[in-house]
Design a protein around this motif. Structure first.
Motif: not given
Length: 968
Positions: A401-417
């Motif tokens: 699911n693309v929309q779930l992927q997009l939220v996952g990418i945003r979460a990944l960016t935050v975790l990385g920060s």
């Protein structure tokens, strides 16, 4: 007069004296002031007709610096005792407030000596005030009473009552109000009073809770904003009694409201309450209210996160996040309970939509952690749940699911920060996921988001990304894996494009730029040497990636200079080599010389140059200009060329070399203005000759733009005048007749633009020349389009980003100077060239700031309406896009022409040109902003006419027709 028995005559005498004192109060001596004060105090007992003039005199005396100690108190006591202020007219009441304000500003200690009597006296003065002008002053006095610590004594409640009776403010300024007092002014002024002291808390908080139950949205918003303001000055003691009721009201509003504004203010108020309780200093024997408050929030919201229908999930999550975001203590309290629950819910639900909702909530809490920065090992719930959080986020990245992927990418960016959250092995996994999403994810949104995430994380972990991601992208770019037999050439091209984009996206740190730029340049060399089909497109992709890298490293001095030193000589070397091969072996290196590729190189060189320091730019220009003027190739890499580089020499075989003037333009026109260009006069002459005599339109236009860019920045003086005169002497004969008229028009347009931008005196002569060409049968249409070039922002030269001399409001000046000439020319022109004048006019108006256009509308509207009847689609399109915003911004003027507008717009909805049909439908839509009484006679006709475009063969037209017809 002062002794006359008639009160009116006495009043006139005192009025005269008061007016004199208002003029000369600063000249009075102490004894005179004393004498006058005693006289005026005595007059306060006089007839009511005299009082306004007495107050004027006291206002003048209240501004005297030589006022004896004790007189201020004496005057105010007399006013409080003798004058019933609220029975006076507005202006006289205002005078009383002014006297009090003046004394508070200059005699503070004396007034404080009155104690609570002063507060009580003011309450009597203000009680019952209704005029907004006076209320603004009165509210300010109350704020000063509190802020400057005057004694309120037993009158705290009375002072609260006398001000809170206006809450919430219900005031609508009358039309054409000369005083300009807005409702918002009164709201903010009263809020500053109500939220100014904790002493009001016991009276104000019940009032706010009551108003939150109101049906009026404005009352709710005002109450919530006031509560938020109060939390900044209250402590735990003031809030304690009312916390359950406040929480109950806020929860109800968030759960039940349909208004986003109310919800946002409720969340802000909850955040403020939580912050206030977090900041309160506790003594050893007081209860920690923050814990109990947050526990009640958790109790009421936590269970909603588990409901299978997920109805109240978002409101609950927002409430929890608002409270948690107030302090680190609040964050830990709530996340200890909520994060494990959310992770459990994620694994329990299998549907992608539900997982997305849960992950978005989790993301909200992760973003809050960003606020607090470093995580303490012993306290952070997040660190203890590291494995589970990473597992959930990584699973979202692999979900179809693309929309779930997009939220996952945003979460990944935050975790990385979050510093120290991701382990080295986690980071390697992150890179794997980002490479997969970037290169192999079919959905464009996910791929783009993954690239953005890679860029953000590369800034935080440059070593990881330069060590793991860049080599793998390079490998993908170079390996034969992309060329497996089962894959089509389209897939191969697509993968290469993604690789190039990813290399650019990840280049956000200077150390990574040092890795990626050589890879991109090496790929460009490789493509140039090969002669594959599609190599032109490949080169454009590389240039687009290089441009992105240039933009990303502009702000970093070291990165910018490395990029410039590496990329600019390399691109020039490739281009020069290709041009020489074209001169000697016409079949090689062709792709690099195509207009599309050269045009893609221009922004790369420009972006690499604009942010250089003057010293470094001077260093660079000393190499690049001699390259073009003298063929000095020694600074270029791989500089063993088969023949000499002479782009400004004559000769058929040098045509390819001349095309490279585009790269010279990109460089010299992007230099800071204070950088001297070597041999500038010679360069200008060579460019002028090239723009006039070259047979290739691309080269001639580029040379004209380069000439114009240099002329725009050239210091004023004799040298500039000479070169401009030379240009005029070259242009004028060739414009009159000959085979190069269109080429000369191009040069004229660019030079005119360069001079118009800097307000050069010659610009008016050249503009007149252009206006004259509108009547020319051959050049007229192109000259009319030239007005768009003069007014629009140019992408590659002559804009502020490349340090051009662009004066403020040049468009308004051009309009003022030239539109009357355009109108005059239109009326005097023959029928075959009238359209040229209309086209020129519509281009000028289209680029004019709308407020200026609205003021000129009455004089130009008839011409614009005539332009709609013109058969030229460019004129129609330009005029429609000009009229659409005017319908919204000047409805009164447009209403006068509604009959013509309706007829014209409806007829153009059947135009053969799709863009015109769309613009006409948008204008028909915009007509609905006119007064309803004007529109009603046309309603049935318009609805009937707009039925036809509902069946238009183009989807975009149908979409506009639906919107316009629905509005009618």
């Amino acid at each position: 007069c002062l002794e006359n028995t008639d009160p009116r005559t006495r009043g006139r005498g005192i009025q005269l004296l008061s007016q004199v004192l208002l003029q000369c109060y600063s000249l009075l001596q102490e004894k005179e002031v004393l004498h006058l004060v005693l006289f005026y105090e005595n007059r306060l007992q006089d007839h009511h007709l005299v009082i306004p003039s007495v107050l004027q005199g006291l206002q003048a005396l209240s501004m005297c610096e030589v006022l004896s100690p004790g007189l201020a108190v004496s005057v105010l006591k007399a006013i409080f005792q003798e004058v019933h202020v609220q029975s006076l007219l507005q202006v006289d009441r205002h005078t009383v407030y002014s006297i009090i304000t003046n004394f508070m500003g200059t005699r503070e200690e004396e007034l404080k000596g009155l104690g609570a009597d002063f507060t009580f006296g003011f309450i009597q003065v203000m009680d019952g005030e209704k005029d907004p002008r006076n209320l603004l002053v009165a509210f300010q006095i109350v704020r000063d009473l509190i802020a400057k610590s005057y004694t309120l004594g037993p009158f705290v409640e009375e002072l609260f009552e006398v001000t809170s009776c206006y809450f919430p403010i219900d005031f609508t300024p009358p039309p054409n109000d000369p005083h300009g007092i807005q409702r918002e002014d009164l709201i903010l002024s009263l809020r500053a009073v109500l939220a100014s002291t904790p002493q009001f808390a016991e009276f104000l908080l019940p009032l706010l809770i009551e108003k939150l139950d109101s049906d009026l949205q404005s009352a709710k918003l005002d109450s919530l904003q006031t509560l938020t303001a109060c939390c900044a000055v209250y402590g735990q003691k003031e809030l304690q009694e009312f916390l359950p009721s406040l929480w109950s009201s806020l929860r109800r509003e968030v759960f039940q409201t349909a208004s986003e504004k109310v919800e946002a203010e409720c969340l802000a108020a909850l955040h403020a309450l939580s912050a206030c309780l977090s900041c309160s200093v506790l003594s050893s024997d007081t209860e920690d209210l923050l814990d109990s408050f947050l526990s009640s929030i958790l109790q009421d919201c936590r269970h909603h996160l588990c409901e299978p229908d997920m109805k109240l999930v978002w409101p609950s999550a927002k409430l929890l996040q608002a409270a948690a975001g107030a302090s680190l203590r609040a964050y830990h309290h709530i996340t200890r309970s909520v994060l494990p629950l959310l992770l459990e819910q994620y694994t329990r639900h299998s549907q992608s939509s539900q997982r997305r909702t849960i992950l978005e909530m989790l993301l909200g809490f992760l973003e809050l952690q960003q606020k607090w920065g470093h995580m303490e090992e012993d306290e952070s719930t997040l660190l203890s749940l590291r494995a589970s959080v990473c597992s959930v986020v990584f699973s979202a990245l692999t979900d179809p699911n693309v929309q779930l992927q997009l939220v996952g990418i945003r979460a990944l960016t935050v975790l990385g920060s979050l510093q120290g959250f991701l382990s080295p092995s986690d980071l390697e996994l992150v890179v794997d996921h980002l490479i997969r999403l970037t290169l192999h994810e079919k959905d464009f949104q996910s791929s783009e988001a993954a690239m953005e995430a890679a860029g953000s994380l590369a800034l935080v972990y440059p070593k990881v990304f330069s060590g793991h991601m860049v080599p793998r992208l390079e490998e993908e770019l170079q390996s034969g894996r992309a060329e497996r037999e089962e894959e089509s050439s389209h897939d191969h091209c697509f993968l290469r494009q993604r690789c190039l984009q990813a290399l650019a996206a990840v280049s956000t740190h200077t150390s990574i730029v040092r890795e990626t730029v050589p890879v991109l340049l090496q790929h460009l060399w490789k493509v140039q040497k090969g002669s594959e089909a599609g190599s032109t497109q490949d080169m454009v992709f590389v240039c687009q990636s290089l441009h992105r890298v240039a933009l990303q490293c502009q702000q970093d001095v070291e990165g910018c200079w490395f990029y410039h030193q590496t990329v600019v000589p390399c691109l020039l070397a490739m281009a020069v080599q290709a041009a020489m091969q074209e001169s000697t072996q016409p079949l090689l290196g062709k792709a690099l010389l195509e207009e599309e590729v050269l045009a893609a190189m221009v922004p790369v060189i420009s972006a690499a140059t604009t942010h250089l320091s003057p010293e470094l730019a001077a260093q660079s220009v000393s190499h690049v200009v001699p390259l073009f003027l003298d063929g000095e190739v020694s600074f270029l890499p791989q500089n063993s060329f088969p023949c000499s580089f002479q782009p400004f020499e004559d000769g058929e075989c040098l045509e390819a070399q001349r095309r490279l003037v585009a790269l010279l333009m990109a460089f010299v026109c992007s230099l800071p203005r204070n950088v001297a260009i070597p041999q500038q006069e010679r360069l200008l002459r060579e460019l002028l000759v090239l723009s006039c005599s070259c047979n290739c339109p691309f080269t001639a236009t580029t040379a004209a733009k380069c000439f114009a860019g240099l002329v725009n920045k050239h210091p004023a003086g004799q040298q500039l005048d000479e070169i401009l005169q030379l240009a005029v002497n070259r242009m004028e004969p060739s414009l009159a007749e000959g085979p190069r008229r269109m080429q000369m028009l191009t040069l004229l347009l660019w030079v005119t633009k360069a001079l118009v931008l800097r307000y050069h005196p010659l610009s008016s002569h050249l503009t007149d020349k252009l206006l004259g060409l509108l009547g020319d049968a051959e050049l007229g249409p192109a000259a009319a389009d030239g007005f768009s070039l003069l007014m629009a922002e140019s992408p590659d030269v002559l804009h502020k980003g490349c340090h051009a001399d662009v004066r403020i409001m040049f468009r308004q000046r051009f309009f003022t100077d030239n539109v009357p000439k355009l109108v005059q020319g239109f009326h005097g022109a023959g029928p075959d060239v009238k359209a040229n004048y209309l086209k020129g006019l519509s281009h000028v108006l289209n680029h004019l700031p709308k407020p200026v256009l609205v003021t000129e509308l009455p004089t130009l509207l008839s011409l614009l309406l005539e332009a709609l009847s013109c058969s030229d689609r460019v004129v129609q399109l330009s005029t429609l896009s000009c009229l659409q915003p005017l319908l919204l911004e000047a409805p009164q003027i447009m209403s006068l022409h509604v009959d013509t507008l309706v007829t014209k717009f409806l007829s153009l909805t059947s135009s053969p040109t799709m863009a015109v049909r769309i613009a006409a439908l948008r204008c028909a839509h915009a007509l609905t902003s006119l007064p309803i009484t004007v529109l009603l006679p046309y309603k049935a006709r318009v609805i009937r006419a707009l039925a036809k475009p509902l069946d238009d063969k183009k989807r975009l037209v149908r979409k506009e027709a639906v919107a316009a017809r629905g509005e009618w």
